[in-house]
Design an enzyme around this catalytic site. Structure first.
Site, short mmCIF file in Angstrom:
data_model
loop_
_atom_site.label_atom_id
_atom_site.label_comp_id
_atom_site.label_asym_id
_atom_site.label_seq_id
_atom_site.Cartn_x
_atom_site.Cartn_y
_atom_site.Cartn_z
N CYS A 26 71.21 28.19 -4.03
CA CYS A 26 69.73 28.47 -4.63
C CYS A 26 70.10 29.24 -5.92
O CYS A 26 69.07 29.44 -6.58
CB CYS A 26 68.97 29.29 -3.73
N HIS A 70 53.73 23.45 -11.61
CA HIS A 70 54.48 22.86 -12.71
C HIS A 70 55.08 23.80 -13.66
O HIS A 70 55.03 23.85 -14.66
CB HIS A 70 53.88 21.73 -13.20
N GLU A 109 58.77 25.91 1.79
CA GLU A 109 59.49 25.46 0.54
C GLU A 109 60.10 24.17 1.07
O GLU A 109 60.20 23.52 0.07
CB GLU A 109 60.61 26.53 -0.09
ZN LIG Z 1 64.68 27.13 -3.80
#
Ligand SMILES: [Zn+2]
Length: 127
Positions: A26, A70, A109
């Site tokens: 990450c 975006h 996510e």
């Molecule tokens: Zn992530």
């Protein structure tokens, strides 16, 4: 009659988590198709027999969508370390409705990883 409704939205956005070790996946720039669910509680409006028009939720969501869809989330003030937890709180603090109250924001996510932030768990200035 106290009731809860929910509405789910999607955004595509990039982020990285600068506080994790450089070896952590990450840490690297990557993106998600975030699924964001708003949970709204309130009393039923006796005129319309609903808490609030879903269309009003869409209108309240639009500026948030425009701010984060975006986008590279790390560049947005308040999202410098954009975990799902921080993003959910960021959204919770910004969305307002004429009736009902957003009591929780859930963010997925991935298909298997999500978090929920509750309005009553954040600062008094929101409540
Ligand atoms: Zn992530």
């Amino acid at each position: 009659m106290r009731t809860e409704i929910s509405k789910t939205y999607r955004i595509e956005a990039a982020h990285r988590l600068p506080r994790v070790a450089q070896e952590h996946k990450c840490y690297r720039l990557h993106g998600h198709s975030f699924q964001i669910t708003l949970r709204i509680q309130g009393d039923i409006d006796p005129k319309f027999d609903w808490i609030v028009d879903f269309g009003e939720i869409d209108q309240a969501w639009k500026p948030i969508h425009d701010a984060i869809d975006h986008r590279y989330l790390n560049e947005i003030p308040g999202l410098e370390n954009p975990t799902s937890e921080i993003l959910a709180e960021w959204i919770l603090r910004r969305i307002r409705l004429s009736r009902g109250r957003v009591v929780a924001v859930s963010i997925a996510e991935t298909c298997t990883a999500s978090c929920t932030v509750y309005a009553n768990a954040i600062d008094d200035d929101y409540r």
